[in-house]
Design an enzyme around this catalytic site. Structure first.
Site, PDB file in Angstrom:
ATOM      1  N   GLU A  43       0.813  -1.227   0.000  1.00 39.05           N
ATOM      2  CA  GLU A  43       0.000   0.000   0.000  1.00 39.05           C
ATOM      3  C   GLU A  43       0.848   1.280   0.000  1.00 39.05           C
ATOM      4  O   GLU A  43       0.305   2.385  -0.156  1.00 39.05           O
ATOM      5  CB  GLU A  43      -0.932   0.020   1.222  1.00 39.05           C
ATOM      6  CG  GLU A  43      -2.156  -0.875   1.114  1.00 39.05           C
ATOM      7  CD  GLU A  43      -1.855  -2.369   1.194  1.00 39.05           C
ATOM      8  OE1 GLU A  43      -0.937  -2.752   1.951  1.00 39.05           O
ATOM      9  OE2 GLU A  43      -2.514  -3.142   0.476  1.00 39.05           O
ATOM     10  N   HIS A  97       5.100 -14.759  -2.569  1.00 36.73           N
ATOM     11  CA  HIS A  97       4.447 -13.500  -2.196  1.00 36.73           C
ATOM     12  C   HIS A  97       5.478 -12.393  -1.955  1.00 36.73           C
ATOM     13  O   HIS A  97       5.305 -11.254  -2.399  1.00 36.73           O
ATOM     14  CB  HIS A  97       3.614 -13.755  -0.934  1.00 36.73           C
ATOM     15  CG  HIS A  97       2.576 -12.718  -0.663  1.00 36.73           C
ATOM     16  ND1 HIS A  97       1.553 -12.425  -1.542  1.00 36.73           N
ATOM     17  CD2 HIS A  97       2.391 -11.902   0.400  1.00 36.73           C
ATOM     18  CE1 HIS A  97       0.798 -11.480  -1.026  1.00 36.73           C
ATOM     19  NE2 HIS A  97       1.293 -11.135   0.148  1.00 36.73           N
TER      20      HIS A  97
HETATM   21  N1  INI Z   1       3.342  -6.732   3.733  1.00 37.00           N
HETATM   22  C1  INI Z   1       4.510  -6.309   4.271  1.00 37.00           C
HETATM   23  O1  INI Z   1       4.678  -5.104   4.490  1.00 37.00           O
HETATM   24  N2  INI Z   1       5.461  -7.208   4.596  1.00 37.00           N
HETATM   25  C2  INI Z   1       5.347  -8.542   4.367  1.00 37.00           C
HETATM   26  O2  INI Z   1       6.283  -9.316   4.692  1.00 37.00           O
HETATM   27  C3  INI Z   1       4.128  -9.005   3.780  1.00 37.00           C
HETATM   28  N3  INI Z   1       3.939 -10.413   3.541  1.00 37.00           N
HETATM   29  O3  INI Z   1       4.887 -11.181   3.678  1.00 37.00           O
HETATM   30  O4  INI Z   1       2.859 -10.844   3.178  1.00 37.00           O
HETATM   31  C4  INI Z   1       3.121  -8.059   3.474  1.00 37.00           C
HETATM   32  N4  INI Z   1       1.938  -8.426   2.941  1.00 37.00           N
HETATM   33  C5  INI Z   1       0.785  -7.564   2.942  1.00 37.00           C
HETATM   34  C6  INI Z   1       0.730  -6.641   1.747  1.00 37.00           C
HETATM   35  O5  INI Z   1       1.698  -5.608   1.849  1.00 37.00           O
HETATM   36  C7  INI Z   1      -0.649  -5.992   1.630  1.00 37.00           C
HETATM   37  O6  INI Z   1      -0.904  -5.215   2.772  1.00 37.00           O
HETATM   38  C8  INI Z   1      -1.774  -7.020   1.473  1.00 37.00           C
HETATM   39  O7  INI Z   1      -1.457  -7.873   0.379  1.00 37.00           O
HETATM   40  C9  INI Z   1      -3.119  -6.320   1.222  1.00 37.00           C
HETATM   41  O8  INI Z   1      -3.098  -5.551   0.018  1.00 37.00           O
END
Ligand code: INI
Length: 156
Positions: free
Chosen positions: A59, A89
């Protein structure tokens, strides 16, 4: 030879925003502390510092775009922590955060710090969030302060 470089002194009255991803907040809260501490120790007044929280690193680019479009901020320091898991991911989130922040920074021509950790393990994140590898939030803020001063000097 004339050397042109930015001073490490916060300019009073110029608002700066920190955008922080709450995901992995045990780490990212430490990055915010480091950034705020660096800001204050370089002469900043916390009334000129806003903290914008977003769910995760994905975001950050759009929040950055909106923060700069608002015209309220002279510079932004982006913080977050993307930690590799068992799936791809990590690669998607870290690539989008990095590309997105870079392209918004170029669009607005304002100083943007990138203190988003992209690490393989939680241990690597801890090392960079206020222990043996320093605090990348503080480093990103110091970069923002330097670049804001540099651009003040070289912009027409
Ligand atoms: N967001 C992070 O800031 N760090 C991470 O390690 C992470 N992992 O690993 O999933 C992560 N996922 C959430 C992503 O940034 C979004 O907020 C989510 O996909 C909703 O749009």
């Amino acid at each position: 030879m004339n050397i042109v470089e930015g001073k490490l002194q916060v300019q009073v009255g110029k608002k700066i925003a920190i955008i922080n991803g709450r995901f992995n907040h045990i780490i990212t809260d430490r990055l915010v502390e480091g950034a705020e501490d660096a800001y204050v120790r370089h002469g900043g007044n916390t009334e000129d510092l806003d903290l914008i929280l977003v769910p995760g690193a994905f975001e950050i680019p759009l929040a950055l775009e909106k923060a700069l479009a608002s015209g309220k901020y002279e510079a932004v320091c982006c913080l977050g922590a993307v930690i590799r898991g068992a799936t791809p991911h990590f690669d998607y989130i870290s690539a989008e955060a990095t590309k997105g922040v870079a392209s918004v920074a170029l669009k607005y021509g304002k100083p943007v710090g990138f203190g988003v950790l992209t690490v393989d393990t939680i241990e690597q994140a801890i090392e960079r969030a206020g222990s043996k590898a320093g605090n990348k939030g503080a480093e990103a803020m110091i970069t923002v302060i330097e670049m804001l001063n540099l651009y003040t000097e070289i912009d027409v």
